[in-house]
Design a protein around this motif. Structure first.
Motif, mmCIF file in Angstrom:
data_model
loop_
_atom_site.group_PDB
_atom_site.id
_atom_site.type_symbol
_atom_site.label_atom_id
_atom_site.label_comp_id
_atom_site.label_asym_id
_atom_site.label_seq_id
_atom_site.Cartn_x
_atom_site.Cartn_y
_atom_site.Cartn_z
ATOM 1 N N SER A 75 0.867 -1.159 0.000
ATOM 2 C CA SER A 75 0.000 0.000 0.000
ATOM 3 C C SER A 75 0.916 1.225 0.000
ATOM 4 O O SER A 75 1.899 1.271 0.735
ATOM 5 N N LEU A 76 0.609 2.182 -0.863
ATOM 6 C CA LEU A 76 1.399 3.409 -0.972
ATOM 7 C C LEU A 76 0.490 4.581 -0.630
ATOM 8 O O LEU A 76 -0.604 4.704 -1.181
ATOM 9 N N GLN A 77 0.950 5.417 0.280
ATOM 10 C CA GLN A 77 0.171 6.590 0.668
ATOM 11 C C GLN A 77 1.042 7.829 0.558
ATOM 12 O O GLN A 77 2.184 7.856 1.015
ATOM 13 N N LEU A 78 0.505 8.861 -0.095
ATOM 14 C CA LEU A 78 1.195 10.144 -0.246
ATOM 15 C C LEU A 78 0.498 11.198 0.595
ATOM 16 O O LEU A 78 -0.726 11.293 0.574
ATOM 17 N N THR A 79 1.291 11.978 1.296
ATOM 18 C CA THR A 79 0.758 13.144 1.992
ATOM 19 C C THR A 79 1.709 14.303 1.739
ATOM 20 O O THR A 79 2.915 14.112 1.600
ATOM 21 N N SER A 80 1.155 15.489 1.662
ATOM 22 C CA SER A 80 1.994 16.662 1.432
ATOM 23 C C SER A 80 2.140 17.445 2.730
ATOM 24 O O SER A 80 1.256 17.440 3.578
ATOM 25 N N ALA A 81 3.266 18.115 2.862
ATOM 26 C CA ALA A 81 3.522 18.943 4.040
ATOM 27 C C ALA A 81 3.819 20.386 3.643
ATOM 28 O O ALA A 81 4.056 21.222 4.507
ATOM 29 N N THR A 82 3.825 20.651 2.330
ATOM 30 C CA THR A 82 4.107 22.002 1.832
ATOM 31 C C THR A 82 3.190 22.298 0.651
ATOM 32 O O THR A 82 2.579 21.389 0.070
ATOM 33 N N ALA A 83 3.152 23.560 0.263
ATOM 34 C CA ALA A 83 2.370 23.947 -0.918
ATOM 35 C C ALA A 83 2.939 23.282 -2.171
ATOM 36 O O ALA A 83 2.183 22.830 -3.038
ATOM 37 N N ARG A 84 4.267 23.193 -2.268
ATOM 38 C CA ARG A 84 4.883 22.530 -3.423
ATOM 39 C C ARG A 84 4.467 21.064 -3.457
ATOM 40 O O ARG A 84 4.146 20.515 -4.508
ATOM 41 N N GLY A 85 4.449 20.406 -2.302
ATOM 42 C CA GLY A 85 4.020 19.013 -2.227
ATOM 43 C C GLY A 85 2.575 18.846 -2.651
ATOM 44 O O GLY A 85 2.230 17.912 -3.373
ATOM 45 N N GLU A 86 1.726 19.760 -2.224
ATOM 46 C CA GLU A 86 0.306 19.722 -2.595
ATOM 47 C C GLU A 86 0.140 19.851 -4.108
ATOM 48 O O GLU A 86 -0.660 19.141 -4.718
ATOM 49 N N GLN A 87 0.922 20.725 -4.718
ATOM 50 C CA GLN A 87 0.859 20.891 -6.168
ATOM 51 C C GLN A 87 1.299 19.636 -6.905
ATOM 52 O O GLN A 87 0.708 19.246 -7.916
ATOM 53 N N MET A 88 2.341 18.973 -6.395
ATOM 54 C CA MET A 88 2.802 17.743 -7.045
ATOM 55 C C MET A 88 1.750 16.642 -6.921
ATOM 56 O O MET A 88 1.504 15.909 -7.886
ATOM 57 N N ILE A 89 1.105 16.524 -5.774
ATOM 58 C CA ILE A 89 0.060 15.509 -5.610
ATOM 59 C C ILE A 89 -1.120 15.806 -6.542
ATOM 60 O O ILE A 89 -1.677 14.904 -7.170
ATOM 61 N N LYS A 90 -1.479 17.071 -6.686
ATOM 62 C CA LYS A 90 -2.558 17.427 -7.614
ATOM 63 C C LYS A 90 -2.192 17.042 -9.052
ATOM 64 O O LYS A 90 -3.036 16.576 -9.804
ATOM 65 N N ARG A 91 -0.936 17.234 -9.413
ATOM 66 C CA ARG A 91 -0.490 16.866 -10.765
ATOM 67 C C ARG A 91 -0.598 15.371 -11.000
ATOM 68 O O ARG A 91 -1.036 14.931 -12.062
ATOM 69 N N VAL A 92 -0.204 14.572 -10.029
ATOM 70 C CA VAL A 92 -0.249 13.121 -10.218
ATOM 71 C C VAL A 92 -1.700 12.618 -10.216
ATOM 72 O O VAL A 92 -2.037 11.679 -10.934
ATOM 73 N N GLN A 93 -2.571 13.242 -9.444
ATOM 74 C CA GLN A 93 -3.979 12.854 -9.444
ATOM 75 C C GLN A 93 -4.662 13.234 -10.747
ATOM 76 O O GLN A 93 -5.598 12.560 -11.162
ATOM 77 N N ALA A 94 -4.191 14.277 -11.409
ATOM 78 C CA ALA A 94 -4.784 14.717 -12.677
ATOM 79 C C ALA A 94 -4.428 13.766 -13.827
ATOM 80 O O ALA A 94 -5.130 13.716 -14.830
ATOM 81 N N ASP A 95 -3.334 13.026 -13.690
ATOM 82 C CA ASP A 95 -2.907 12.091 -14.752
ATOM 83 C C ASP A 95 -3.773 10.857 -14.802
ATOM 84 O O ASP A 95 -4.236 10.330 -13.893
#
Length: 151
Positions: free
Chosen positions: A131-151
């Protein structure tokens, strides 16, 4: 963001997908038990940057640099670190720059010295897979997670 990974190939593929959206200057904490697949994930991450060679965990050297066409990646493994202060002696702060990406296995061993991560990647064994879980701790991290979810 959470997903199930069925085997080693899926773990490599997840690393490659995340490497493709990794922002320069980002810091990634890789968390999970021994043998959970952190280094396997790193192999895929590095593939996204054009690395095709072996990827070994830098357990004894603490850091393995990869100078690749898309950028500089430092892969850390702090498993054998005795004290977080040892990171200061090796000049850890010099590795974190706007031009590099840092992947850090066993980040809990560097508490108090390591910067806040942009993304925490938690990998756990789950039945026949992971199981892989991603969490962001910064605005840059949040942007990267949004990018991967959009793919």
């Amino acid at each position: 963001m959470k997903q199930f990974l069925e085997g080693e190939a899926a773990t490599v593929a997840a690393g490659e997908k995340l490497g493709a959206i990794a922002a320069p200057g980002s810091v990634w904490f890789l968390e999970g038990d021994l043998g959970a697949g952190k280094t396997t994930f790193c192999r895929g991450f590095l593939r996204a940057f054009g690395h095709s060679g072996a990827v070994k965990s830098p357990t004894y050297t603490l850091v393995e640099p990869y100078e690749l066409a898309r950028g500089l990646i430092y892969h850390f493994d702090l498993y054998r670190l005795g004290d977080p202060e040892e990171l200061e002696y090796m000049g850890i702060r010099d590795y974190f720059s706007d031009n590099s990406i840092c992947l850090i296995e066993w980040p809990q061993r560097g508490v108090g010295v390591l910067p806040v991560p942009d993304i925490r990647v938690r990998i756990e064994t789950s039945g026949a897979g992971r199981s892989l879980q991603l969490t962001s701790a910064t605005a840059r991290g949040e942007q990267m997670i949004k990018r991967v979810q959009a793919d």
